[in-house]
Design a protein around this motif. Sequence first.
Motif, short mmCIF file in Angstrom:
data_model
loop_
_atom_site.label_atom_id
_atom_site.label_comp_id
_atom_site.label_asym_id
_atom_site.label_seq_id
_atom_site.Cartn_x
_atom_site.Cartn_y
_atom_site.Cartn_z
N PHE A 25 80.59 -24.69 -48.52
CA PHE A 25 79.69 -23.77 -47.84
C PHE A 25 80.44 -22.54 -47.31
CE2 PHE A 25 77.67 -22.56 -43.73
CZ PHE A 25 76.46 -22.10 -44.23
N MET A 26 81.63 -22.78 -46.74
CA MET A 26 82.39 -21.69 -46.11
C MET A 26 82.91 -20.66 -47.12
SD MET A 26 82.12 -22.27 -42.96
CE MET A 26 83.38 -21.52 -41.96
N THR A 27 82.92 -21.01 -48.39
CA THR A 27 83.43 -20.06 -49.40
C THR A 27 82.32 -19.14 -49.93
OG1 THR A 27 83.01 -21.60 -51.22
CG2 THR A 27 85.19 -21.70 -50.15
N THR A 36 83.93 -13.74 -43.61
CA THR A 36 83.36 -14.48 -42.47
C THR A 36 83.73 -15.95 -42.55
OG1 THR A 36 81.50 -12.94 -42.43
CG2 THR A 36 81.25 -14.96 -41.15
N GLY A 37 83.52 -16.52 -43.75
CA GLY A 37 83.81 -17.95 -43.95
C GLY A 37 85.27 -18.30 -43.76
N VAL A 38 86.16 -17.33 -44.03
CA VAL A 38 87.60 -17.56 -43.86
C VAL A 38 87.98 -17.43 -42.40
CG1 VAL A 38 89.90 -16.73 -44.50
CG2 VAL A 38 88.06 -16.66 -46.18
N PHE A 43 88.73 -18.68 -35.85
CA PHE A 43 88.11 -18.46 -34.54
C PHE A 43 87.87 -19.81 -33.83
CE2 PHE A 43 84.15 -17.50 -31.98
CZ PHE A 43 84.83 -16.84 -30.96
N HIS A 44 87.44 -20.79 -34.61
CA HIS A 44 87.20 -22.14 -34.08
C HIS A 44 88.49 -22.70 -33.45
CE1 HIS A 44 86.44 -26.48 -34.01
NE2 HIS A 44 85.15 -26.19 -34.02
N PHE A 82 78.04 -11.66 -34.79
CA PHE A 82 76.70 -12.00 -35.29
C PHE A 82 76.79 -12.83 -36.56
CE2 PHE A 82 74.69 -8.53 -32.71
CZ PHE A 82 73.64 -9.28 -32.19
N ARG A 83 77.75 -12.50 -37.43
CA ARG A 83 77.92 -13.27 -38.68
C ARG A 83 78.39 -14.69 -38.38
NH1 ARG A 83 75.24 -9.85 -39.52
NH2 ARG A 83 75.35 -8.13 -41.00
#
Length: 863
Positions: A25-27, A36-38, A43-44, A82-83
């Motif tokens: 999903f993240m890719t 964003t997915g990377v 950030f987490h 936002f993303r």
Amino acid sequence: MPVEPKLTRFKQNVLSKYQIYNSIFMTLPFDAISKTGVLLPLFHETCKKGFASGDDPTTIVDTFFKKYQARRNRESQINLLFRFIQYIERQVVLFDAIEDAAFPIVNNMEGIGTLRNLKESTVSQNKLDELKDYLEHFKVRIVLTAHPTQFYPGSVLGIITDLTEAIKTNNLNDINNLFGQLGKTPFFKHKKPTPYDEAVSLIWYLENVFYKSFGEIYNYIQQNIFIDTEVHNDIINIGFWPGGDRDGNPFVKPKTTIKVAKRLKQAILKCYYNDLKALRRKLTFRNVEERIINLETIMYNYSIDLGYKEAISVEEFKKELIEIRDIIINNHQSLYLSEINNLINRIHLFGYNFATLDIRQDSRIHHNVFTTVIDNLIKIGHPSFPKNYHDVPEEEQINILSKVDSSNLIDIDVFEDEMVSNTLKTIKAIKEIQGTNGELGANRYIISNNQTALNMMQLFAMLKIVAFDDELTVDVVPLFETITDLENAPAVMEQLYTNPVYMAHLKSRGNKQTIMLGFSDGTKDGGYLMANWGIYTAKEKLTEISRKYDISAIFFDGRGGPPARGGGKTHQFYASLGPTIEDKEVQLTIQGQTISSNFGTHDSSQYNLEQLISSGIANRMAKQQSAMSDEDRFVMNDLAETSYEAYKNFKGHPMFIPYLERMSTLKYYAKTNIGSRPSKRGTSDKLVFSDLRAIPFVGSWSQLKQNVPGFYGVGTALKAYEDKGEFYKVEHLYNNSKFFKTLLENSMMSLTKSFFDLTKYMSKDEEFGAFWNIIYNEYITTKSLLLKLTGYKELMENEPSGKASIEVRESIVLPLLTIQQYALKKIQELEKEAVKDTEMIEIYEKIVTRSLFGNINASRNSA
């Protein structure tokens, strides 16, 4: 082959799958913002490490941008936040779908609390006849409400359903497409749904989930417990509030109520048509085929046009199928007999109404409407009302109301006031619905905030003089909510039971009185322990007073999703009630996410319904055990009183309302457009505690990760016993009382979902620091003493898979919570500036509102 422990099954079938599918999903690129997915995992990790080091959300967000995205300008940074919100919202959907797909594997569908287990244990104890007798009298009613705790639009719920099916079969192609669809489907609702929209959303569950699960449960009971003999009782049924619940919702009009009732009828007729269409392919026999085709044609036309002239009554429909069944038994070797029985059973369960539409209104509104009506009737000289009606004592007013002359129905068109007109037309609508959908289409009127017998008798009289001049086929249901109202409830009911006219009405209704008790507002008013104990003792006293007058009290619980609103492990509550509380029926509200999370799939719906049925039976079997001892009762009462005092002091703190208003997300709930009704009752611009609805109140504490309504006062009450060296008394109560044990285990769930590191920065706030520390200290006290009492090393130790699920969900939304707090802090800073940057304030407010969605959805039942 041995069954793996529940936690192992969870890790293998939920956690591992989530990690695999999430990496895919993240890719996927969903928007113009690259990477964003990377960046989200980075950030987490920054959030995780930051909170572990004692950093505040603002420092964490700033650190992330400095370290990984130093070149971004402010606009670009906000776009990325936002993303992140969009991605996290969709990660929650993915986890929901995986957990739903794994439900029958993680939960033993034939284990304790299921019907198969119940049947086998009663057979082994030689108690099958006792079980049959019990099932002929016991009922479970779940009542679907439109209370706004569901943040998924219908389109997203559809994706979750499809994704669940694709994950069950590991269909990577479909999963990939659904991920793409998910990325492009908006979560935000640009306008509030209408009450009718809410009804249509919930009717989807009736058609696609409950029609099947209710039918299968009933079929199992008939075939395996009653061994194919007739079951007279319906055992399980459904109530429905959208379109009928007018309490605080000015958008529910009489026309809405009629429209929803029609939609419910069309929905059930469509279900019958689909079953007949399937039967037609099988029942191709002489003297049978033509009759099935005829029924199929009737149901098809009737579902499209409710005015269809060739339509048949529900009794005629059932009679025709029974005759067809007899032909098949006698002439066709009982071929497809079970399929016909299944349809007959469903007609028995759902009739032409599908669900019973409840009407609800606040007693204060009713009083105003009634006063207007009486004034008019006195003016025109109605024989039932003397000129001095308003001046006589309440008892005399009740006596007058019980004897109203209903031979001449009043003219409701003379009333111009909209509230008066709509209230009277709603009563007319009940009568109309009973004519089209059967009495079960709408036969209960709930008076919320019920305080006196007069509140009920005003409605009783109004029903009779507006529409029910022949026989009153409506139950008047009081809803007791506040701690004071719960204490007064037995006296209110005795006043009614000693009224001969009202008692004659109850006799015509099977000597049953439904009494509703509100957990949500009870907790808001009295705190967690007192609300639950207040309802428990009210039920005991109401049972006693009802039995004294040979009336069966039917308790209807207004429960929300989380423990703070009467939720948690609900079936454990019903299994823990003991012999002093009437238990012939289990009735409870199911709302918002609780519908989709506990009853949203066929498996979860069947499992949780079976648990509710079994819990009622478990309580009946436990009647051989003694009730709570006087010593235990004293300790329980003392704990409730101590916690109530602590909660009252907390609620009365001068910073209580300002803290909610300025440091929480309370005011943003109204902007989410998730429900048709306003987020508070009053019209005042100033925040008044009594106007606060339970959902935004509990939800706002949940967003702060300080689940106050689920634990506040519990620690103080336990500490009082520890301080005086009598903690052993609490341990004795815990070991003896299933009720107390269930109460504390559900409170542990609230504590598990708390995360004070998120708002630790508030402890240094000049204005709110001391108040934050009061909450934090109560959390620490409650947690440590609950661990001491239970002997656990960690919270929810007895429910490792439930704890693991919460931990994954909390981890998913950690970045979202961080972003929300960051935005709230920015708003506070901008508000203090001499020249306000209204544009930036609006942007940060939008971030807060958007972040509400994912947080609530991840907790599933946090509001």
